[in-house]
Design an enzyme around this catalytic site. Structure first.
Site: not given
Lengths: 183, 183
Positions: B9, B11, B136
Site C-alpha cells: 500500500d 498512503d 494499514d
C-alpha cells in the site's frame, strides 16, 4: 454462492482507441490509411521514426483517451453481465500515465453503473485477481491466472492461442449465458 | 520455484500522507493539531463540516500527493525485498482520481528500482492477485485473498485483527527474513 468476477480490458475492447490513433496519424501526417489496410499489426511499420515519436507524443497528451468511441454493444452487454457477475475494469495504463484521469472519467461517463472501487489501472495483468479476463492481448491473457477470453480485433486475428475467442460483445454475452445455463 | 509477490500500500505505508494532511489543515484553518493528539482516528472529528469540505478539496487538488515524505526505512527495505520477491504497489487511488499521476511520478522518483508494470491503482484490494499485502487498513487486508500484514499507525493501533502486525519497515524486513529462514 459468491458471484464470480469478470475483468475487462479497455483499449480495443471497451474503447475504440485505434480508431482515434489512426485518425490522429492521418491528420498529423496527411495520410489516408484505412483500418482495413493495417490488419495483423502492420500499422506502426507504415510510419517513419519521426512520425512514430510524434504520434506517441499525441497519444500521451492529456485528453487523448477522454473522447474515444465505445465499442459496439459494449454498454448494454456489460450492464447485463453486471447483474450476474462482479465487473472489474483492468486497463494497462502504466505505459501512458497521462491517460489515468481520462480513462477514469471516460468510464464514469459511459459505464456509470460500474463500481469504481473495482477499476484496476495496472500494467501486467497477472496482478489481477478475477475469474475471467476479456482482453485483446494474448500476452496479457497468458499472464492472467484466471480464464482468459480473447476479444478478436484486426490485430490479433491471426495469432495462435488456446484461449476462448469472441468476435464482438454479442458473442461475449452468448458465452457467459452458455456458462450459466450449463451450471 | 516462482518468486512470491508482495503487494504494498502507499498512503501511511510508503508515503507519509497524513503528515501533509495535518500540515494542510493546520495551515488552512490556523490550527495547531499535533499528530499525537489524533491517535485512534479522531482527526476528522476535530474539524467542522466546512473545514472537512475544504480539506477534501485540497487533498483532491492536482499535486497534493506529489511531494509526500517517504516513511522511514521504506526505500532500503523495499529495495532489499525486491531482490527476493516481486514487488507490487497497490494503492486505493480511485477515491482521489487526481492523485493518479502524482502517485505514479512519486513512485518513479523514490522507488526507481521498481517495475511500473506491477503498479496497481485500484479501489478494493480483493482485486489484487499477490501472495502478501502490507497495508494499514484492516478492511483492505480482510478483502485481500492472500496473507495480510497490518502496518501499524496511530489510526489502526487499537483495532482488533488477526493479521500479522508490524510497527515499521525494519519489522517488515525481519518478518520476511524469518519466513525465508524457516522455509
Amino acid at each position: 454462492m459468491e458471484r464470480k468476477s469478470i475483468a475487462i480490458d479497455m483499449d480495443e475492447v471497451l474503447a475504440d482507441t485505434f480508431k482515434k490513433i489512426l485518425k490522429t496519424a492521418n491528420d498529423l501526417f496527411n495520410l489516408s490509411i484505412d483500418k482495413e489496410d493495417v490488419r495483423g499489426n502492420k500499422f506502426w511499420n507504415l510510419l517513419n521514426e519521426e512520425q512514430v515519436v510524434e504520434l506517441r507524443k499525441a497519444i500521451n497528451a492529456p485528453g487523448f483517451f477522454r473522447d474515444l468511441e465505445v465499442i459496439d454493444s459494449a454498454i448494454p452487454v456489460v450492464k447485463e453481465l453486471s447483474e450476474h457477475y462482479d465487473i472489474y475494469i483492468a486497463t494497462a495504463a502504466m505505459e501512458v500515465p497521462n491517460s489515468f484521469i481520462d480513462k477514469y472519467n471516460w468510464l464514469k461517463e459511459h459505464f456509470p453503473f460500474l463500481n469504481s472501487s473495482y477499476f484496476i489501472f495496472c500494467g501486467n495483468k497477472k496482478v489481477v485477481n478475477a475469474d475471467y479476463l476479456i482482453d485483446d492481448t494474448v500476452k496479457q491473457l497468458d499472464a492472467f491466472t484466471g480464464e482468459g477470453i480473447l476479444f478478436k480485433t484486426i490485430f490479433n486475428e491471426n495469432l495462435q492461442t488456446n484461449h476462448v475467442q469472441v468476435d464482438n460483445w454479442k458473442e461475449v454475452l452468448e458465452y457467459f449465458n452458455s456458462l450459466r445455463i450449463s451450471v
